[in-house]
Enzyme design. Structure first.
Site, PDB file in Angstrom:
ATOM      1  N   ASP A 295       0.922  -1.213   0.082  1.00 61.51           N
ATOM      2  CA  ASP A 295      -0.039  -0.180  -0.071  1.00 61.51           C
ATOM      3  C   ASP A 295       0.771   1.303  -0.047  1.00 61.51           C
ATOM      4  OD1 ASP A 295      -2.163  -1.813   0.268  1.00 61.51           O
ATOM      5  OD2 ASP A 295      -2.536  -1.194   2.098  1.00 61.51           O
TER       6      ASP A 295
ATOM      7  N   ALA B 247      -3.799 -10.498   3.088  1.00 63.27           N
ATOM      8  CA  ALA B 247      -2.745 -10.324   3.987  1.00 63.27           C
ATOM      9  C   ALA B 247      -3.546  -9.521   5.459  1.00 63.27           C
ATOM     10  CB  ALA B 247      -1.754  -9.503   3.485  1.00 63.27           C
ATOM     11  N   ASN B 248      -4.218  -8.567   5.184  1.00 61.20           N
ATOM     12  CA  ASN B 248      -4.429  -7.953   6.425  1.00 61.20           C
ATOM     13  C   ASN B 248      -5.572  -8.659   7.219  1.00 61.20           C
ATOM     14  OD1 ASN B 248      -3.627  -5.573   5.171  1.00 61.20           O
ATOM     15  ND2 ASN B 248      -5.258  -4.680   4.520  1.00 61.20           N
TER      16      ASN B 248
ATOM     17  N   ASN C 254     -19.951  -4.880   3.483  1.00 56.06           N
ATOM     18  CA  ASN C 254     -20.331  -3.701   4.179  1.00 56.06           C
ATOM     19  C   ASN C 254     -21.599  -3.277   3.524  1.00 56.06           C
ATOM     20  OD1 ASN C 254     -19.812  -2.172   1.805  1.00 56.06           O
ATOM     21  ND2 ASN C 254     -17.740  -1.478   2.315  1.00 56.06           N
TER      22      ASN C 254
ATOM     23  N   ASP D  85     -11.120  -5.372   7.101  1.00 54.41           N
ATOM     24  CA  ASP D  85     -10.421  -6.701   7.194  1.00 54.41           C
ATOM     25  C   ASP D  85     -10.354  -6.939   8.743  1.00 54.41           C
ATOM     26  OD1 ASP D  85     -10.167  -6.432   4.375  1.00 54.41           O
ATOM     27  OD2 ASP D  85      -8.474  -5.229   4.314  1.00 54.41           O
TER      28      ASP D  85
HETATM   29  O1  RIB Z   1      -9.073  -3.291   2.560  1.00 53.85           O
HETATM   30  C1  RIB Z   1      -8.121  -2.547   2.651  1.00 53.85           C
HETATM   31  C2  RIB Z   1      -7.139  -3.009   1.485  1.00 53.85           C
HETATM   32  O2  RIB Z   1      -7.753  -2.807   0.429  1.00 53.85           O
HETATM   33  C3  RIB Z   1      -5.863  -1.931   1.446  1.00 53.85           C
HETATM   34  O3  RIB Z   1      -4.823  -2.466   2.304  1.00 53.85           O
HETATM   35  C4  RIB Z   1      -5.494  -2.142  -0.057  1.00 53.85           C
HETATM   36  O4  RIB Z   1      -4.478  -3.015  -0.156  1.00 53.85           O
HETATM   37  C5  RIB Z   1      -6.792  -2.761  -0.663  1.00 53.85           C
HETATM   38  O5  RIB Z   1      -6.484  -4.185  -1.079  1.00 53.85           O
END
Ligand code: RIB
Length: 282
Positions: free
Chosen positions: A14, A43-44, A176, A227
């Site tokens: 990001d 990943a988040n 959402n 996330d």
């Molecule tokens: O949900 C947030 C994410 O959306 C960010 O980290 C960005 O990479 C997008 O994928």
């Protein structure tokens, strides 16, 4: 015992730029110094789930570049197993994240390695819960759904139509309010609809089964809050908590995650969430 969670999804670098107000169409605005952060919805969610106590494995793809290495290091530092993440001959996917001072954001993803995401069938089949999002190809998501034996959770973001084939495989759908409105016909299992700082509602076969009000915080950056909600909800639910209790935990985790810049920076640990919820009730 910690629930085993497999996350199959996107891994993005990001590029975050902050500004007083997001630009309108055709407008140019000045930003503070740009900064790189690890991100990507997959990943988040993996980081959020690991910090909340899950035994988490990540499946996806990055390039053989520096941003890809940054993302893998961040996952590893949060305790996520990355041995199955593929390194491919395509640049790591990159997100341009614009954050205004109110905490609102706009994101554009330049796709790269995420298109080559793959997964390990045995690991997905034996996980207690499996999470996917919509930043990887639909064909991979459907295969994951067919392979999963545990709770199959789909975060339909960024939103696109859910095919009948995929819909029939979903145990938990998390979206959402905007995504929910665009979906038209959501899946029939547990459907959870988040709404930023407003109440989260869980439906089962169209009936409301639980609600939760996210705690109020002074948000700095809401990127990754959704996330965090997904990762925290799945760990709580796969640990045997009720839908209602899992919503409360996920709302608290998601609110806490907005207190730092960067999608993964503010994601709390399970004990931070417990401490926060206890302080609210005493
Ligand atoms: O949900 C947030 C994410 O959306 C960010 O980290 C960005 O990479 C997008 O994928």
């Amino acid at each position: 015992m910690a629930p085993r969670i497999a996350v199959v999804g996107s891994i993005n670098a990001d590029l975050v730029v902050q500004m007083p107000t997001l630009p309108g169409r055709g407008e140019t605005v000045s930003s503070a110094e740009p900064a790189w952060f690890p991100g990507g919805k997959g990943a988040n969610q993996a980081v959020a789930a690991a910090r909340m106590g899950g035994d988490v494995s990540m499946f996806g793809a990055v390039g053989t570049d520096e941003p890809g290495q940054m993302c893998l290091t961040a996952l590893t530092q949060s305790g996520v197993a990355v041995d199955s993440v593929q390194k491919v001959a395509s640049p790591t996917s990159t997100a341009l994240v614009m954050v205004e001072h109110s905490g609102e954001n706009q994101i554009v993803v330049a796709d790269g390695a995420n298109q080559f995401a793959s997964f390990d069938s045995d690991a997905v089949a034996s996980a207690d819960a499996v999470i996917v999002q919509f930043e990887i190809p639909e064909s991979v998501i459907v295969e994951v759904g067919k392979t999963a034996n545990g709770i199959f959770c789909v975060n339909a973001a960024p939103v696109r139509e859910i095919s009948d084939e995929l819909s029939g495989l979903i145990d938990v759908l998390i979206v959402n309010e905007h995504e929910f409105a665009q979906l038209g016909k959501p899946s029939s299992g547990l459907v959870i609809v988040t709404a930023g700082a407003a109440e989260v509602v869980a439906y089962e076969n169209g009936e409301v089964v639980a609600k939760s009000q996210p705690p109020k915080v002074d948000a700095i950056d809401t990127v990754g809050a959704g996330d965090t909600f997904v990762g925290a909800f799945v760990v709580a639910y796969a640990s045997g908590k009720s839908v209602s209790d899992s919503l409360d935990v996920a709302c608290a985790a998601s609110a806490l995650s907005t207190l730092k810049l960067g999608a993964q920076s503010g994601m709390p640990t399970a004990s931070e969430v417990t401490e926060f919820l206890t302080s609210k009730t005493t």
